[in-house]
Design a protein around this motif. Sequence first.
Motif: not given
Length: 171
Positions: A18-26, A29-38
């Motif tokens: 229901d949100m326009d945007a979600v924020v990534n804890a990036a 390199q803005l690549m997949p990682g653990g936690g939020v980014a994963g």
Amino acid sequence: MTDVTIECIQGNIAHQPDMDAVVNAANAQLMPGGGVAGAIHAAAGPGLAEECRAKAPIKPGEAVITAAHDMPNSYIIHCLGPVYGVDNPSDQLLAGCYRNALKLAKQEELESVAFPAISTGVFGYPLEDALGIAVQTLREASPACPRLRRLRLVLFSDDDLRVCQAILDRT
Ligand code: AR6
């Protein structure tokens, strides 16, 4: 006065339809990682990493915006939080993440944005201090975003939620 509400919930940042945007804890390199980014890259699909390649690297405190790809939101805002005690001054860099994310929300005329507790996982920022900065910065910066109505802090555990709710209640 602003009529932007700030709420906190327990949940998964990748499941906030229901949100326009979600924020990534990036990562830088803005690549997949653990936690939020994963979680965000898994939900958004491989098109996200492809779009991110052209926008990386970013520095601590910075934010960039991308499409949400396979996620139900309109956008993903990627913030690189400071590594606590390494990227200094950590408090100002963390505040910069929230401020720069709201600048992008203003630019895209967003009404709602959900944030995770940036830097409080792998990057080691003490949760209560980090959430205090998040709430204060969001309160200071949101009046400059005329379309913005709803901000949400998404905490991963019930304990983290209790810490966040106490900060919202007393400030
Ligand atoms: N939804 C909401 N919160 C979450 C989720 C989720 N799906 N997963 C974890 N958290 P972190 P950072 C909480 O480590 O500290 C990555 O590997 C978690 O409990 O995701 O900014 C990147 O690739 C914590 O409170 O982000 C970077 O290298 C908070 O979200 C690095 O970690 C942030 O945890 C970024 O570290």
